[in-house]
Design a protein around this motif. Structure first.
Motif, PDB file in Angstrom:
ATOM      1  N   ASP A   1       0.808  -1.221   0.000  1.00  0.00           N
ATOM      2  CA  ASP A   1       0.000   0.000   0.000  1.00  0.00           C
ATOM      3  C   ASP A   1       0.842   1.274   0.000  1.00  0.00           C
ATOM      4  O   ASP A   1       0.299   2.375  -0.085  1.00  0.00           O
ATOM      5  N   GLY A   2       2.170   1.126   0.113  1.00  0.00           N
ATOM      6  CA  GLY A   2       3.054   2.285   0.040  1.00  0.00           C
ATOM      7  C   GLY A   2       2.707   3.373   1.046  1.00  0.00           C
ATOM      8  O   GLY A   2       2.470   3.100   2.223  1.00  0.00           O
ATOM      9  N   TYR A   3       2.637   4.613   0.545  1.00  0.00           N
ATOM     10  CA  TYR A   3       2.427   5.762   1.425  1.00  0.00           C
ATOM     11  C   TYR A   3       0.941   6.079   1.603  1.00  0.00           C
ATOM     12  O   TYR A   3       0.524   7.227   1.477  1.00  0.00           O
ATOM     13  N   ARG A   4       0.153   5.059   1.880  1.00  0.00           N
ATOM     14  CA  ARG A   4      -1.262   5.283   2.160  1.00  0.00           C
ATOM     15  C   ARG A   4      -1.378   6.204   3.382  1.00  0.00           C
ATOM     16  O   ARG A   4      -0.643   6.027   4.357  1.00  0.00           O
ATOM     17  N   PRO A   5      -2.268   7.212   3.351  1.00  0.00           N
ATOM     18  CA  PRO A   5      -2.290   8.220   4.414  1.00  0.00           C
ATOM     19  C   PRO A   5      -2.360   7.662   5.826  1.00  0.00           C
ATOM     20  O   PRO A   5      -1.643   8.132   6.725  1.00  0.00           O
ATOM     21  N   ASP A   6      -3.211   6.638   6.067  1.00  0.00           N
ATOM     22  CA  ASP A   6      -3.316   6.121   7.427  1.00  0.00           C
ATOM     23  C   ASP A   6      -2.044   5.396   7.862  1.00  0.00           C
ATOM     24  O   ASP A   6      -1.612   5.492   9.018  1.00  0.00           O
ATOM     25  N   LEU A   7      -1.407   4.668   6.910  1.00  0.00           N
ATOM     26  CA  LEU A   7      -0.144   3.987   7.227  1.00  0.00           C
ATOM     27  C   LEU A   7       0.963   5.003   7.483  1.00  0.00           C
ATOM     28  O   LEU A   7       1.807   4.813   8.364  1.00  0.00           O
ATOM     29  N   LEU A   8       0.967   6.079   6.698  1.00  0.00           N
ATOM     30  CA  LEU A   8       1.979   7.117   6.878  1.00  0.00           C
ATOM     31  C   LEU A   8       1.838   7.776   8.248  1.00  0.00           C
ATOM     32  O   LEU A   8       2.828   7.979   8.959  1.00  0.00           O
ATOM     33  N   GLU A   9       0.617   8.085   8.647  1.00  0.00           N
ATOM     34  CA  GLU A   9       0.404   8.715   9.951  1.00  0.00           C
ATOM     35  C   GLU A   9       0.837   7.785  11.081  1.00  0.00           C
ATOM     36  O   GLU A   9       1.496   8.198  12.044  1.00  0.00           O
ATOM     37  N   GLU A  10       0.500   6.511  10.946  1.00  0.00           N
ATOM     38  CA  GLU A  10       0.898   5.533  11.957  1.00  0.00           C
ATOM     39  C   GLU A  10       2.418   5.414  12.054  1.00  0.00           C
ATOM     40  O   GLU A  10       2.987   5.340  13.152  1.00  0.00           O
ATOM     41  N   ARG A  11       3.094   5.422  10.908  1.00  0.00           N
ATOM     42  CA  ARG A  11       4.551   5.303  10.902  1.00  0.00           C
ATOM     43  C   ARG A  11       5.204   6.541  11.506  1.00  0.00           C
ATOM     44  O   ARG A  11       6.175   6.421  12.272  1.00  0.00           O
ATOM     45  N   LEU A  12       4.680   7.701  11.203  1.00  0.00           N
ATOM     46  CA  LEU A  12       5.240   8.933  11.754  1.00  0.00           C
ATOM     47  C   LEU A  12       5.096   8.972  13.274  1.00  0.00           C
ATOM     48  O   LEU A  12       5.996   9.434  13.983  1.00  0.00           O
ATOM     49  N   GLU A  13       3.987   8.477  13.784  1.00  0.00           N
ATOM     50  CA  GLU A  13       3.798   8.423  15.237  1.00  0.00           C
ATOM     51  C   GLU A  13       4.766   7.437  15.885  1.00  0.00           C
ATOM     52  O   GLU A  13       5.311   7.700  16.966  1.00  0.00           O
ATOM     53  N   LEU A  14       4.989   6.293  15.238  1.00  0.00           N
ATOM     54  CA  LEU A  14       5.970   5.328  15.746  1.00  0.00           C
ATOM     55  C   LEU A  14       7.353   5.968  15.820  1.00  0.00           C
ATOM     56  O   LEU A  14       8.076   5.818  16.817  1.00  0.00           O
ATOM     57  N   LEU A  15       7.717   6.690  14.794  1.00  0.00           N
ATOM     58  CA  LEU A  15       9.033   7.316  14.749  1.00  0.00           C
ATOM     59  C   LEU A  15       9.167   8.424  15.780  1.00  0.00           C
ATOM     60  O   LEU A  15      10.242   8.616  16.354  1.00  0.00           O
ATOM     61  N   ASP A  16       8.085   9.157  16.035  1.00  0.00           N
ATOM     62  CA  ASP A  16       8.125  10.145  17.111  1.00  0.00           C
ATOM     63  C   ASP A  16       8.515   9.477  18.427  1.00  0.00           C
ATOM     64  O   ASP A  16       9.361   9.989  19.173  1.00  0.00           O
ATOM     65  N   GLY A  17       7.911   8.331  18.713  1.00  0.00           N
ATOM     66  CA  GLY A  17       8.208   7.628  19.954  1.00  0.00           C
ATOM     67  C   GLY A  17       9.639   7.133  20.025  1.00  0.00           C
ATOM     68  O   GLY A  17      10.299   7.242  21.067  1.00  0.00           O
ATOM     69  N   LEU A  18      10.156   6.597  18.910  1.00  0.00           N
ATOM     70  CA  LEU A  18      11.533   6.092  18.893  1.00  0.00           C
ATOM     71  C   LEU A  18      12.537   7.237  19.035  1.00  0.00           C
ATOM     72  O   LEU A  18      13.554   7.100  19.736  1.00  0.00           O
ATOM     73  N   CYS A  19      12.270   8.351  18.379  1.00  0.00           N
ATOM     74  CA  CYS A  19      13.179   9.498  18.490  1.00  0.00           C
ATOM     75  C   CYS A  19      13.174  10.066  19.908  1.00  0.00           C
ATOM     76  O   CYS A  19      14.221  10.466  20.436  1.00  0.00           O
ATOM     77  N   ASP A  20      11.999  10.105  20.548  1.00  0.00           N
ATOM     78  CA  ASP A  20      11.933  10.580  21.930  1.00  0.00           C
ATOM     79  C   ASP A  20      12.666   9.623  22.865  1.00  0.00           C
ATOM     80  O   ASP A  20      13.354  10.060  23.801  1.00  0.00           O
ATOM     81  N   LEU A  21      12.526   8.319  22.626  1.00  0.00           N
ATOM     82  CA  LEU A  21      13.246   7.326  23.429  1.00  0.00           C
ATOM     83  C   LEU A  21      14.747   7.568  23.347  1.00  0.00           C
ATOM     84  O   LEU A  21      15.466   7.548  24.356  1.00  0.00           O
ATOM     85  N   PHE A  22      15.246   7.785  22.143  1.00  0.00           N
ATOM     86  CA  PHE A  22      16.680   8.012  21.926  1.00  0.00           C
ATOM     87  C   PHE A  22      17.144   9.267  22.669  1.00  0.00           C
ATOM     88  O   PHE A  22      18.175   9.245  23.364  1.00  0.00           O
ATOM     89  N   LEU A  23      16.390  10.345  22.551  1.00  0.00           N
ATOM     90  CA  LEU A  23      16.781  11.590  23.212  1.00  0.00           C
ATOM     91  C   LEU A  23      16.689  11.461  24.730  1.00  0.00           C
ATOM     92  O   LEU A  23      17.583  11.938  25.463  1.00  0.00           O
ATOM     93  N   ASP A  24      15.651  10.829  25.237  1.00  0.00           N
ATOM     94  CA  ASP A  24      15.508  10.677  26.690  1.00  0.00           C
ATOM     95  C   ASP A  24      16.671   9.874  27.276  1.00  0.00           C
ATOM     96  O   ASP A  24      17.185  10.211  28.350  1.00  0.00           O
ATOM     97  N   GLU A  25      17.078   8.810  26.565  1.00  0.00           N
ATOM     98  CA  GLU A  25      18.195   8.005  27.074  1.00  0.00           C
ATOM     99  C   GLU A  25      19.484   8.812  27.060  1.00  0.00           C
ATOM    100  O   GLU A  25      20.294   8.725  27.998  1.00  0.00           O
ATOM    101  N   TYR A  26      19.682   9.602  26.022  1.00  0.00           N
ATOM    102  CA  TYR A  26      20.883  10.450  25.975  1.00  0.00           C
ATOM    103  C   TYR A  26      20.891  11.419  27.153  1.00  0.00           C
ATOM    104  O   TYR A  26      21.909  11.588  27.836  1.00  0.00           O
ATOM    105  N   ARG A  27      19.760  12.059  27.401  1.00  0.00           N
ATOM    106  CA  ARG A  27      19.688  13.081  28.460  1.00  0.00           C
ATOM    107  C   ARG A  27      19.868  12.477  29.850  1.00  0.00           C
ATOM    108  O   ARG A  27      20.183  13.199  30.803  1.00  0.00           O
ATOM    109  N   ALA A  28      19.688  11.171  29.956  1.00  0.00           N
ATOM    110  CA  ALA A  28      19.959  10.515  31.238  1.00  0.00           C
ATOM    111  C   ALA A  28      21.458  10.406  31.507  1.00  0.00           C
ATOM    112  O   ALA A  28      21.864  10.110  32.640  1.00  0.00           O
TER     113      ALA A  28
END
Length: 485
Positions: free
Chosen positions: A405-432
């Motif tokens: 389905d490629g860049y189907r809007p709902d899949l894209l939104e779901e993927r962007l939210e997943l990446l927000d969480g992973l990027c925050d995890l990375f930054l939070d661990e660094y700041r520790a």
């Protein structure tokens, strides 16, 4: 209803959604093949058979668009019916925008692929010639030769603390090659006599310009800190640098896969186990990056956010020379980022990697290593953190192309939210483990996302334009760049 300046600067970026046909044609499937068949006499009359072809590089360079194509041809069978071996021909030249007249097709002279041969492909607006050497990497010939490389490596090892090293044989293996820019070669060595403690394999790199010197300085500085013990991260041992030949020699770092490869597998499969492994490795990478930044190493080179802004503007201005309107589309966003920089103020400089991405993180034997210090500089920690997060987002969204389905809007939104969480995890661990201002990470990350989109244009990477624009727009719509964090 009025439209805010913020909304206008975001909406203006839609101008980057699609490349014009004159620019994208050479890189589109089948276009190069069709043009070669029409304009190469030897292909038309059967003297040569086209086995395969591809345009493997097209990029903006100052006011020009430089092209590089690989073409494999096979001569027609001889009178006895014997088949000749296929031959690879490398063609280099320029693509001419509509604002520049295309050169007249050269008169027939030398045959296709022979030294001095030129051709014009009018449908693609390119003027090409046969490449005869790689002028940007003069040491490449010696480095790729077993005998010559053995002598080079032996001399560098003896000068770097291994006086007993006698290299009996060297087996070079090219693992990365960007014509005119850089080449990385891994060597399996045999010593005579064999001795414990001698490095094997070793890695040689040659770069255009001073990147090898920058890398050697940084690696040497890090090797003299506690980081070299390998408690948090493995580093390659610096084994020497030859300035005249621009040859960098270093020891190995264990590798089973890169963090980029793990991330791509996780994002393409969405396997829960792989995603959890990715989270674990992101935490470990954050800890290792904090250790790098707090190592106390000092480098000659320094980079500020204003330097990054100037480089991004240079790319935008270069594109605008042949694609009118792009400067007006990108400049409002750069102005916003510039204001945010003034409002926040820079964090103290640390020993930054500078080009820190998941591809520079090696995973192997339960350990983690960092490579490619050719951009190392004293800079804000936000540079490394922002660039890493931006590239992680790029990998994650690009991986959607592997799904039906490629860049189907709902899949894209779901993927962007997943990446927000992973990027925050990375930054939070660094700041520790080390200090950084989150707003500065956001600033560096956002300009890196914009620069990545511009490079999708300047390097004509057609499959990267849509995902990179999507990531950038998501970042700008969800992040607050109007107030001091």
């Amino acid at each position: 209803m009025t439209t805010s300046t913020r909304d206008q600067s975001i909406d203006a970026l839609e101008a980057f959604a699609e490349l014009p046909d004159w620019l994208s044609a050479l890189m589109r499937p089948g276009r190069l093949e069709a043009s070669l068949r029409e304009h190469v006499p030897e292909l038309r009359d059967g003297r040569l058979t086209l086995v395969e072809c591809r345009a493997d590089r097209l990029r903006a360079k100052e006011a020009s668009w430089l092209a590089r194509c690989r073409v494999v041809v096979a001569p027609a069978p001889g009178a006895d019916g014997a088949m000749a071996e296929p031959v690879e021909v490398v063609l280099v030249g320029e693509l001419h925008p509509p604002s520049r007249p295309l050169p007249t097709a050269p008169r027939p002279g030398t045959g296709f692929g022979e030294p001095g041969h030129e051709l014009v492909l009018p449908e693609l607006r390119v003027h090409l010639r046969t490449e005869e050497a790689d002028p940007g990497l003069p040491s490449l010939g010696a480095l790729s030769d077993p005998q010559a490389s053995a002598r080079i490596i032996e001399g560098m090892l003896r000068a770097s603390g291994y006086p007993e090293a006698t290299v009996a044989s060297s087996r070079p293996r090219v693992v990365r090659y960007k014509p005119g820019s850089r080449c990385t070669i891994v060597y399996d060595l045999a010593y005579d006599p064999p001795a414990d403690g001698l490095p094997d394999p070793v890695v040689a790199k040659t770069h255009q310009g001073d990147k090898g010197a920058v890398a050697h300085e940084a690696m040497t500085a890090l090797w003299h800190t506690d980081l070299a013990r390998g408690e948090h991260v493995l580093l390659a041992e610096p084994l020497g640098y030859l300035p005249a030949q621009r040859i960098l020699l270093q020891g190995p770092v264990p590798e089973e896969q890169t963090l980029k490869e793990l991330a791509r597998q996780a994002f393409e499969s969405m396997d829960p186990g792989l995603l959890e492994t990715l989270r674990t490795q992101l935490r470990r990478t954050a800890v290792a990056l904090a250790a790098l930044h707090r190592s106390g190493a000092r480098y000659t080179r320094s980079v500020r956010w204003s330097d990054e802004l100037a480089e991004t503007r240079e790319v935008l201005n270069r594109l605008s020379q042949s694609v009118p309107g792009l400067r007006a589309a990108g400049e409002p966003m750069l102005t916003r980022l510039e204001a945010f920089d003034r409002a926040t103020g820079a964090d103290p400089a640390v020993s930054a990697h500078h080009d820190f991405r998941p591809a520079q993180v090696l995973l192997g034997g339960g350990r983690l290593g960092f490579i490619d210090f050719d951009g190392a500089a004293m800079a804000e920690p936000g540079l490394d953190l922002g660039r890493f997060r931006g590239k992680l987002r790029d990998i994650g969204v690009t991986a959607l192309a592997a799904s039906p389905d490629g860049y189907r809007p709902d899949l894209l939104e779901e993927r962007l939210e997943l990446l927000d969480g992973l990027c925050d995890l990375f930054l939070d661990e660094y700041r520790a483990h080390a200090p950084v201002t989150p707003g500065r990470v956001l600033l560096w990350e956002t300009i890196d996302l914009l620069t990545a989109l511009l490079h999708a244009w300047s390097k004509v990477r057609l499959l990267r334009v849509e995902p990179r624009l999507a990531v950038l727009l998501h970042q700008l719509r969800t992040a607050d760049l109007s107030e001091v964090p």
